[in-house]
Design a protein around this motif. Structure first.
Motif, PDB file in Angstrom:
ATOM      1  N   GLU A 134       0.833  -1.207   0.000  1.00 23.58           N
ATOM      2  CA  GLU A 134       0.000   0.000   0.000  1.00 23.58           C
ATOM      3  C   GLU A 134       0.863   1.251   0.000  1.00 23.58           C
ATOM      4  OE1 GLU A 134      -2.920   0.093   3.063  1.00 23.58           O
ATOM      5  OE2 GLU A 134      -3.941  -1.735   2.383  1.00 23.58           O
ATOM      6  N   ALA A 135       1.936   1.233   0.765  1.00 28.48           N
ATOM      7  CA  ALA A 135       2.832   2.393   0.803  1.00 28.48           C
ATOM      8  C   ALA A 135       3.490   2.609  -0.555  1.00 28.48           C
ATOM      9  CB  ALA A 135       3.893   2.202   1.885  1.00 28.48           C
ATOM     10  N   LEU A 136       3.899   1.522  -1.208  1.00 30.46           N
ATOM     11  CA  LEU A 136       4.521   1.638  -2.523  1.00 30.46           C
ATOM     12  C   LEU A 136       3.543   2.226  -3.529  1.00 30.46           C
ATOM     13  CD1 LEU A 136       7.064   1.015  -4.239  1.00 30.46           C
ATOM     14  CD2 LEU A 136       6.026  -1.213  -4.761  1.00 30.46           C
ATOM     15  N   ALA A 137       2.300   1.730  -3.507  1.00 26.43           N
ATOM     16  CA  ALA A 137       1.295   2.223  -4.445  1.00 26.43           C
ATOM     17  C   ALA A 137       0.942   3.684  -4.186  1.00 26.43           C
ATOM     18  CB  ALA A 137       0.038   1.347  -4.361  1.00 26.43           C
ATOM     19  N   GLU A 138       0.872   4.065  -2.918  1.00 26.52           N
ATOM     20  CA  GLU A 138       0.506   5.441  -2.574  1.00 26.52           C
ATOM     21  C   GLU A 138       1.618   6.426  -2.933  1.00 26.52           C
ATOM     22  OE1 GLU A 138      -0.715   8.073   1.404  1.00 26.52           O
ATOM     23  OE2 GLU A 138      -0.638   5.867   1.489  1.00 26.52           O
ATOM     24  N   ARG A 139       2.861   6.028  -2.675  1.00 29.03           N
ATOM     25  CA  ARG A 139       3.975   6.939  -2.924  1.00 29.03           C
ATOM     26  C   ARG A 139       4.312   7.041  -4.407  1.00 29.03           C
ATOM     27  NH1 ARG A 139       8.966   5.597   0.645  1.00 29.03           N
ATOM     28  NH2 ARG A 139       7.264   5.704   2.152  1.00 29.03           N
ATOM     29  N   TYR A 140       4.084   5.941  -5.143  1.00 29.84           N
ATOM     30  CA  TYR A 140       4.428   5.917  -6.560  1.00 29.84           C
ATOM     31  C   TYR A 140       3.194   5.485  -7.362  1.00 29.84           C
ATOM     32  CZ  TYR A 140       9.088   6.038  -4.523  1.00 29.84           C
ATOM     33  OH  TYR A 140      10.198   6.389  -3.801  1.00 29.84           O
ATOM     34  N   PRO A 141       2.259   6.391  -7.597  1.00 33.37           N
ATOM     35  CA  PRO A 141       0.991   6.028  -8.234  1.00 33.37           C
ATOM     36  C   PRO A 141       1.117   5.540  -9.673  1.00 33.37           C
ATOM     37  CG  PRO A 141       1.180   8.420  -7.979  1.00 33.37           C
ATOM     38  CD  PRO A 141       2.294   7.814  -7.195  1.00 33.37           C
ATOM     39  N   ARG A 142       2.240   5.793 -10.320  1.00 33.36           N
ATOM     40  CA  ARG A 142       2.426   5.315 -11.693  1.00 33.36           C
ATOM     41  C   ARG A 142       2.848   3.850 -11.738  1.00 33.36           C
ATOM     42  NH1 ARG A 142       5.983   9.302 -15.198  1.00 33.36           N
ATOM     43  NH2 ARG A 142       5.145   7.889 -16.796  1.00 33.36           N
ATOM     44  N   VAL A 143       3.098   3.251 -10.590  1.00 36.07           N
ATOM     45  CA  VAL A 143       3.475   1.842 -10.518  1.00 36.07           C
ATOM     46  C   VAL A 143       2.219   0.996 -10.325  1.00 36.07           C
ATOM     47  CG1 VAL A 143       4.845   0.107  -9.307  1.00 36.07           C
ATOM     48  CG2 VAL A 143       5.689   2.465  -9.512  1.00 36.07           C
TER      49      VAL A 143
END
Length: 346
Positions: A134-143
């Motif tokens: 969730e943190a990865l998706a939130e911080r990097y929305p293009r991923v």
């Protein structure tokens, strides 16, 4: 200039302060030790960092600086401990430069945050430890973050989930470079399953239950010895002395897949081994693996592995047993470029 690997070349472990020791050590163990009785070019492993760094409770002295990453054929980024802050800019820049130079870049566990910061995951599917997706998706929305898989292979950019999944990705890389027989030899040395499903179309080997009293402990080896026979779910259930429905529940819990899919996986695995180690025709291999016909084998093999059986054989027979003057054979769609180390050394 973009390049692909015509021999195993250099594999760089990119480290900095705050890396996780488990993933770093795991990768060094897989790629840094040549398996017994394996006579093929192996990885030249180099640990690259900005200088002496602290890796959890250990002090590490890298072999080379981060400026060496662009000269590696494969770059492995281990887990990053503090995902709440940005990874060091020098590490991010070096990883980006390595990818731009043509290196294959793979992250283990939360190392995905480094790849994301470098922009390598933009527009790509990726994964990391489930606690941090969730943190990865939130911080990097293009991923496109996929929290449900063990690893994701985008060709030149690969990511894995946490801990044991890092081993799965490392073995996947060995399998891509050397074939299933050698990857299995590495797995046997490390006493781990040869491969687990990464969640995409690729060769997989579901793990065998480790408990001696598990209902499938005796069944799975029994089935593997009889892959040439037309086994059905009913045959497996009868051997296990349980109903087909009960068997399916045990399979799902222990292997994450169905009995039929597990059987197909084992047949593809056996076909890979025969293609690498024998001169048997595709028809003979289809019969030996219970596929029935070469047409059926080709359809399932191509869908699972991504290349036809004949292409797979040419690729891995050339990699594991090159004759004098023989040239490397690479999979269809991959461009081969000379990798003269002298050309790439500044």
């Amino acid at each position: 200039m973009p390049h692909t690997i015509t021999d195993m070349g250099t594999l760089a472990l990119a480290v900095t302060g705050g890396m996780l020791n488990f993933e770093l050590s795991l990768a060094h163990e897989v790629f840094g030790s040549v398996p017994d009785a394996v006579d093929v070019p192996w990885y030249d492993v180099t640990v690259c960092g900005p200088g002496p760094v602290s890796v959890e409770r250990f002090r590490l002295e890298p072999d080379r600086g981060l400026d060496r990453l662009p000269y590696a054929d494969t770059v492995i980024v281990p887990g990053w401990a503090d995902v709440d802050r940005q990874p060091p800019a020098d590490l991010v820049d070096a990883v980006r430069a390595a990818h731009e130079a043509g290196a294959r870049v793979a992250s283990l566990c939360t190392g995905a945050f480094v790849l994301a910061a470098a922009g390598l995951l933009d527009g790509r599917r990726a994964t990391t430890h489930w606690a941090h997706t969730e943190a990865l998706a939130e911080r990097y929305p293009r991923v496109e973050v996929d929290p449900d898989v063990l690893y994701v292979d985008n060709g030149t950019v690969l990511t894995s989930a946490g801990k044991a999944a890092a081993m799965d990705l490392c073995l996947h890389l060995v399998r891509l470079d050397h074939g299933s027989a050698i990857a299995n030899a590495v797995a046997r040395r490390l006493v781990v399953p040869p491969h687990r499903d990464g969640g995409q179309a690729q060769f997989v080997t579901a793990p065998v239950p480790v408990r001696q009293d598990h209902p499938l402990t005796e069944l799975l080896p029994w089935a593997v010895e009889r892959l040439g026979e037309p086994l059905t779910v009913e045959d497996l259930a009868r051997r296990a002395r349980m109903s087909s429905r009960h068997l399916s529940r045990h399979f799902r819990a222990a292997t994450g897949t169905t009995p039929l899919q597990w059987l197909l996986t084992q047949r593809i695995r056996r076909a890979q081994e025969l293609l690498e180690a024998t001169d048997d025709s595709v028809d003979a291999i289809a019969e030996a693996t219970g596929m029935g016909t070469a047409t059926t084998l080709r359809r399932h093999f191509n869908r699972t592995v991504g290349v036809p059986p004949d292409t797979y054989r040419r690729t891995f027979r050339a990699r594991t047993a090159p004759g004098p003057g023989a040239s490397e054979v690479v999979p269809d769609g991959v461009t081969e470029v000379d990798l003269n180390p002298g050309r790439r050394t500044p």
